[in-house]
Design an enzyme around this catalytic site. Structure first.
Site, mmCIF file in Angstrom:
data_model
loop_
_atom_site.group_PDB
_atom_site.id
_atom_site.type_symbol
_atom_site.label_atom_id
_atom_site.label_comp_id
_atom_site.label_asym_id
_atom_site.label_seq_id
_atom_site.Cartn_x
_atom_site.Cartn_y
_atom_site.Cartn_z
ATOM 1 N N CYS A 1 135.915 67.428 37.510
ATOM 2 C CA CYS A 1 137.128 67.983 36.917
ATOM 3 C C CYS A 1 137.905 66.895 36.170
ATOM 4 O O CYS A 1 137.500 66.513 35.087
ATOM 5 C CB CYS A 1 137.970 68.666 37.988
ATOM 6 S SG CYS A 1 139.051 69.914 37.291
ATOM 7 N N GLU B 1 131.655 70.055 44.615
ATOM 8 C CA GLU B 1 131.744 69.679 46.030
ATOM 9 C C GLU B 1 132.015 70.866 46.957
ATOM 10 O O GLU B 1 131.653 70.843 48.124
ATOM 11 C CB GLU B 1 132.805 68.585 46.233
ATOM 12 C CG GLU B 1 134.263 68.986 45.999
ATOM 13 C CD GLU B 1 134.739 68.803 44.560
ATOM 14 O OE1 GLU B 1 133.892 68.855 43.643
ATOM 15 O OE2 GLU B 1 135.952 68.636 44.344
ATOM 16 N N HIS C 1 134.309 72.115 40.282
ATOM 17 C CA HIS C 1 134.253 71.287 41.497
ATOM 18 C C HIS C 1 132.979 71.609 42.286
ATOM 19 O O HIS C 1 133.002 72.473 43.159
ATOM 20 C CB HIS C 1 135.469 71.556 42.379
ATOM 21 C CG HIS C 1 136.738 71.026 41.821
ATOM 22 N ND1 HIS C 1 137.176 69.742 42.060
ATOM 23 C CD2 HIS C 1 137.672 71.587 41.028
ATOM 24 C CE1 HIS C 1 138.324 69.539 41.447
ATOM 25 N NE2 HIS C 1 138.648 70.652 40.812
HETATM 26 N N1 GLN Z 1 144.668 67.954 35.990
HETATM 27 C C1 GLN Z 1 143.488 68.437 35.381
HETATM 28 C C2 GLN Z 1 143.610 69.880 34.898
HETATM 29 O O1 GLN Z 1 144.486 70.587 35.324
HETATM 30 C C3 GLN Z 1 142.290 68.303 36.316
HETATM 31 C C4 GLN Z 1 142.375 69.188 37.503
HETATM 32 C C5 GLN Z 1 141.437 68.810 38.628
HETATM 33 O O2 GLN Z 1 140.920 67.702 38.660
HETATM 34 N N2 GLN Z 1 141.238 69.711 39.580
HETATM 35 O O3 GLN Z 1 142.827 70.324 34.103
#
Ligand code: GLN
Length: 541
Positions: free
Chosen positions: A382, A510, A508
């Site tokens: 992300c 994970e 994500h």
């Molecule tokens: N802050 C970033 C976004 O909102 C990444 C979010 C995250 O890593 N879950 O896109």
């Protein structure tokens, strides 16, 4: 008739109540039952989505986009089921719903009270789990510790529920902590006695006590707890801290807890529990192996709980590669101050996990740059993908002021920008792009080789995305967009063509890694890390 297993916590929090509940779920599933799990969180936030990871640890995301407590990660990893929104609710949700009902006029003329209105809403939400899953056994964990002012309505609701469904269909399992006096090494049971007394004062007597401690708990101590807490002798279960998390179900099984629970609920196992895969897993964890070092560059690294699923996913992938993973927890702000680079340089791989806000962002960009320039295996999750793109734009495309508009609204080169459908959103809670979305993989890419399927579904939690106006330039310079949304509009996975393994995802991964089903992107990272470590040895670096 649905059976209920209620887990409460005694003395202190963080003693492994969630893991114990998850392990119990596994033992019952192994015996052929359809098991559901639910976590009741007493705090007043509607969900943990708006809480700092320092306060709460990781926010665990489900398929349907629910932002939940990290214990749901334990449930999914142990029981290997896919949970939904009804599996976690908070005091905040209970009050929000009750107050909305009141405003609508549902209780006209009535005075709204904790009993019965709040407790009824709690019971309604408990009922949803059984309705949705058709579970034969519902495992329900109450967050916090008995005696907390916030958890009173939950415990009262469970007491009422016990009377409604019948005592024979409910078991109260109290997970408690036995402290040790340092000077004498003596284990004390008094705090447990007090916490059981507190439980009994609200009309609940535990049926089983899991006595957690950092060291071996003697039989005589269990008998003492049984006597003072009015619990059957065979129902005080000693549980020393396990060094391998995935051993907890085996320890419970060895102590006969699976059968004890069934007996107390008047059930008989539908099949024999097969714990062999778990035994093999724990043996594999214990078997000495060569080590690979992963530098995890984040901003909440003081609290490892903030990266719980990432840590577990690394462990799962390490097993698949027959290596031991050693994680170095690096604060990204340290890298900005020219500190901790020696640790990063020693590592066989770099991982930049998710995150929000500008603190430490430049350090993460530097970590991505280091991995790219030195061909060190890299996995970005992300935000970890976004920083990889920012570095690429700055260093390779020479767009020096490139940034995400999350960190610099007026940047000339917003390579990461807020998503179109996020622009008009002003409410912070539950409004990100959340949950499962499909992603098509580009044939011939590292991502597609890792997954070995053409299409995957992964869990998301973000507001920003790769800005498509930069796609052509990025591609020209060696960035491959190896995972896209089916309509081709959203970049989901990026990777570098000329690099052993520099792969990053907007989602994500994970959250979908399981001990027996390690996630392909993590397996790919550690495979590359293992190769790098081998090379280092052979060249005596
Ligand atoms: N802050 C970033 C976004 O909102 C990444 C979010 C995250 O890593 N879950 O896109």
């Amino acid at each position: 008739m649905t059976k209920y297993l209620f887990f409460t916590g005694g003395v202190v929090s963080s003693v492994g109540k969630g893991v114990t509940a998850a392990a119990m779920g596994l033992l019952l599933k192994e015996r052929g039952f359809n098991v559901a799990v639910q976590k009741l969180d007493p705090y007043i936030n509607v969900d943990p989505g708006t809480m700092s990871p320092y306060q709460h640890g990781e926010v665990y995301v489900l398929d349907d986009g629910a932002e939940t407590d990290l214990d749901l990660g334990h449930y999914e990893r142990f029981i290997d089921n896919r949970l939904t929104r009804v599996s976690n609710f908070t005091t905040g949700q209970v009050y929000a719903e009750t107050i909305a009902n009141e405003r609508r006029g549902d209780y006209l003329g009535g005075t709204i009270q904790v009993i019965p209105h709040i407790t009824n809403e709690i019971k309604r939400r408990i009922g949803l789990v059984e309705k949705e899953t058709g579970a034969e056994i519902v495992i329900l964990e109450v967050g916090g510790t008995v005696g907390d002012i916030e958890s009173q309505p939950f415990l009262e609701a469970l007491r009422q529920l016990r009377n409604e469904v019948g005592r024979e269909n409910c078991l109260f399992v109290h997970v408690t902590w036995l402290p040790t006096i340092g000077a004498t090494g003596e284990i004390k049971t008094k705090p447990t006695q007090h916490s059981v007394a507190a439980l009994r004062s609200i009309g609940i007597s535990p049926n089983i006590i899991i006595a957690r401690a950092d060291q071996h708990v003697d039989k005589s101590l269990c008998e003492k707890i049984a006597l003072f807490c009015d619990v059957d002798k065979d129902s005080v279960i000693p549980m020393a801290t396990a060094d391998v998390l995935y051993e907890v179900p085996l320890l419970l099984e060895e102590l006969g807890v699976g059968e004890l629970v069934l007996r107390k609920l008047g059930l008989t196992a539908k099949q024999k529990a097969n714990m062999t895969p778990w035994k093999k897993l724990v043996e594999d964890v214990r078997r000495p192996k060569s080590t690979v070092q992963v530098a995890l560059v984040g901003k909440y690294v003081e609290l490892q709980d903030a990266y719980m699923s990432v840590r577990e996913a690394l462990k799962h992938a390490a097993l698949a590669n027959d290596v031991e993973v050693e994680i170095s927890w690096i604060h990204s702000t340290d890298l900005e101050k020219d500190k901790s680079w020696d640790v990063v340089k020693k590592a066989d791989a770099v991982l930049v996990p998710g995150g929000f806000g500008s603190r430490g962002i430049e350090g993460k960009i530097l970590a991505a740059r280091y991995a790219r320039e030195n061909k060190v295996p890299y996995l970005g999750l992300c935000l970890g993908m976004q920083v990889m793109c920012i570095d690429f734009a700055r260093s390779v495309l020479d767009l020096e002021d490139s940034n995400s508009t999350e960190f610099d609204r007026s940047t000339e080169n917003p390579v990461i920008d807020i998503m179109l459908d996020q622009r008009s959103i002003t409410n912070m809670g539950g409004t990100m792009r959340l949950g499962l979305y499909p992603c098509l993989l580009q044939q011939g890419s590292k991502a597609s080789a890792a997954y070995a399927v053409p299409k995957v579904d992964e869990r998301h939690r973000h507001r920003f995305e790769f800005n498509n106006s930069y796609r052509v330039e990025f591609e020209k310079h060696g960035m491959l967009f190896s995972g896209l949304s089916p309509d081709g509009r959203l970049v989901e996975i990026v990777e570098l063509a000329d690099h052993p393994y520099m792969v990053a995802s907007q989602f994500h991964p994970e959250f979908l890694s399981r001990p027996m089903k390690p996630h392909p992107l993590f397996v790919g990272l550690l495979k590359a890390a293992k190769e790098r470590a081998k090379k280092k040895i052979s060249t005596n670096e």
